[in-house]
Design a protein around this motif. Structure first.
Motif, short mmCIF file in Angstrom:
data_model
loop_
_atom_site.label_atom_id
_atom_site.label_comp_id
_atom_site.label_asym_id
_atom_site.label_seq_id
_atom_site.Cartn_x
_atom_site.Cartn_y
_atom_site.Cartn_z
N THR A 128 -12.83 -4.14 -5.34
CA THR A 128 -12.92 -3.57 -3.98
C THR A 128 -14.35 -3.35 -3.51
N LEU B 53 -8.82 -6.09 0.85
CA LEU B 53 -7.60 -5.34 0.56
C LEU B 53 -6.38 -5.96 1.22
N SER C 108 -6.98 0.71 -2.12
CA SER C 108 -7.10 1.09 -0.72
C SER C 108 -7.63 2.51 -0.58
N ALA D 282 0.82 -1.21 0.00
CA ALA D 282 0.00 0.00 0.00
C ALA D 282 0.85 1.26 0.00
N SER E 130 -2.77 -1.49 -5.77
CA SER E 130 -2.76 -1.51 -4.32
C SER E 130 -3.13 -0.15 -3.76
N VAL F 92 -11.91 -3.48 3.27
CA VAL F 92 -10.63 -3.72 3.94
C VAL F 92 -10.34 -5.21 4.04
N ARG G 125 -5.88 -0.52 7.69
CA ARG G 125 -5.26 -1.84 7.74
C ARG G 125 -4.78 -2.14 9.16
N ASP H 206 -3.48 -6.96 -1.14
CA ASP H 206 -2.27 -6.14 -0.99
C ASP H 206 -1.05 -7.00 -0.64
N ASP I 145 -6.74 5.85 5.03
CA ASP I 145 -6.33 4.84 4.05
C ASP I 145 -5.35 3.84 4.65
N SER J 268 -10.90 3.57 1.59
CA SER J 268 -10.81 4.53 2.70
C SER J 268 -11.65 5.77 2.43
#
Length: 492
Positions: free
Chosen positions: A169, A177, A344, A52, A340, A174, A258, A181, A254, A348
């Motif tokens: 997505t 992701l 993300s 990311a 990536s 998340v 994670r 990712d 963002d 976000s």
């Protein structure tokens, strides 16, 4: 490397990505979309975070910047590691204690609704601009290598490319992701490493020749202590790196989404420190790749240094003197890095806009689910529009553009969180938007004045000035804490 090979490589990668997304997003609800149900294993999150943080801009622009700035970027990356430690031990526990979906909820609890909305809107502008610039790099490369030979307009390229990001997505958020990712981080590192190998092999370098050629090259210089007025000066880069990491990682929904997907605060801290250290070595690999690209251009007849440094990697990778595998690796790495960051960013932005700006969590699960799906589509279309606009006005290398934008837009966010955490004073909530708009404008004037009057080039320290001005403005419009009213109840 023909357009057909690029298209096949691109579609194969995206197909794998969508497959991973589908497998990881089954039975995903709103909580899974926004927080991953806080069940993500921290080692996987650490690997995913590297992918990311290292976007398409890094993949293209960092190797290219070697030609003009050597390895000076590592000075900033060293600052990143210190910044990640601050995030891990100060911000992560703060956010976990409050069980936040969006980190900007802290601003509402501390100051009031106007501050809360201001932080969310500044994040929206920051992330939308930054993510669009990062993804712009991929669209440019695809336009040069695929779309232009096939006479496909740039806007069609952008719409299709961004739509594919939405496709993988929109369902899992998340939760998806983190796993996609992690896969992209692996592809990114392997692609860069193999590109170094194939370029060295084409030049008939032994491992010893490779080491000697890189370490004795004019660009092999990390530390710059000689000229404080230049943007490459060590203390400018290092200190700015610390605060840049805090601003664009710790205070960015963002990146923090994670880290907040881990099971608890301790797991998130381990993930944060690990990902920061890994990022240093991965950036080092890209800079070594950059030196090899410059060496290759110097040694191969017919190759000339392009006007824009961002074009160096693509120029060499697509050159017929190298095997097609280098071009394929280039496309895989580029797409992995860019998707990536863009994926993300969309998640976000959808999270922050739905939760912070539209107050979706108060509307019930069913309405929130419908809202986030519509917002996700809106974020996709907005990103496509910004990419096209940037294509029309861009002049500087993308990595500089990203951090210049961040200096203006993340400065107020950094100031808000700093003042909130280190001062007990209550601000006049409705004056916060005025302060946060005024600070970047003053910075813009200061940068222009210093350049014209003293030939002083403000670099990433602009972020610090921006944050300090924000803190000063908040202090000006504040009072001692009161026990009668909470920040949420304050009315000016």
């Amino acid at each position: 490397m023909t357009p057909a090979i690029i298209i096949i490589t691109f579609l194969a990668y995206v197909t794998v990505l969508i497959g991973i997304s589908w497998l990881s997003s089954r039975s995903t609800d709103n909580n899974g979309f926004f927080t991953g149900n806080r069940r993500a294993p921290w080692p996987v999150v650490a690997i995913a975070t590297v992918g990311a943080a290292i976007s398409g801009v890094t993949f293209i622009s960092v190797p290219g910047m070697v030609a003009d700035k050597g390895l000076s970027y590592l000075q900033m990356v060293l600052g990143f590691i210190v910044g990640y430690a601050v995030i891990a031990f100060i911000l992560v526990p703060l956010f976990y204690r409050r069980n936040l979906i969006s980190i900007y909820g802290y601003l509402g609890e501390r100051f009031g609704m106007s501050t809360y909305r201001t932080g969310a809107w500044f994040f929206f502008v920051s992330k939308m601009l930054g993510a669009s610039v990062r993804f712009f790099v991929v669209c440019i490369v695809l336009q040069t290598l695929v779309c232009a030979p096939l006479h496909i307009p740039f806007w069609v390229n952008v719409l299709v490319t961004v739509a594919l990001v939405w496709l993988y997505t929109f369902r899992g958020g998340v939760k998806s992701l983190i796993w996609t990712d992690a896969f992209k981080s692996f592809c990114l590192v392997v692609s860069a490493g193999l590109c170094v190998y194939f370029i060295a092999d084409n030049l008939d370098f032994t491992p010893g020749d490779l080491y000697a050629s890189v370490t004795t090259h004019d660009s092999f210089r990390i530390f710059y202590f000689d000229n404080p007025s230049k943007g490459t000066y060590f203390w400018k880069q290092f200190i700015a790196g610390i605060f840049m990491a805090i601003a664009i990682n710790g205070l960015d929904q963002d990146m923090m989404q994670r880290h907040l997907a881990c099971r608890d605060s301790l797991s998130s801290q381990k993930n944060m420190i690990t990902s920061g250290i890994m990022q240093f070595f991965v950036i080092g690999l890209f800079l070594i790749l950059g030196i090899m690209l410059v060496i290759y251009i110097d040694r191969i007849p017919g190759l000339e240094m392009p006007e824009k440094s961002d074009e160096i990697f693509g120029l060499v990778a697509a050159h017929p003197s190298l095997p097609a595998s280098v071009g394929i690796l280039f496309i895989i790495g580029l797409v992995a890095a860019a998707y990536s960051a863009a994926g993300s960013a969309m998640v976000s932005l959808t999270t922050s806009f739905s939760v912070d700006i539209l107050d979706g969590t108060s509307k019930g699960e069913a309405k929130l689910a419908s809202m986030r799906k519509l917002v996700h589509i809106a974020m996709t279309l907005t990103m496509a529009a910004v990419i096209i606009i940037f294509y029309l006005i861009s002049e500087e290398d993308a990595i500089s553009a990203v951090y210049t934008l961040a200096s203006y837009t993340y400065g107020p966010i950094l100031g808000l969180f700093t003042f909130g955490m280190f001062s007990r004073r209550q601000v006049y909530d409705r004056m916060v938007p005025v302060v946060c708009i005024a600070a970047p404008l003053i910075c813009l004037l200061a940068k222009s004045w210093l350049k014209s009057s003293f030939d002083y080039e403000m670099s990433f320290e602009l972020l610090l000035l921006n944050a300090l001005l924000t803190c000063a403005g908040l202090a000006l419009f504040s009072r001692k804490p009161q026990t009668v009213l909470t920040p949420w109840q304050e009315k000016i």
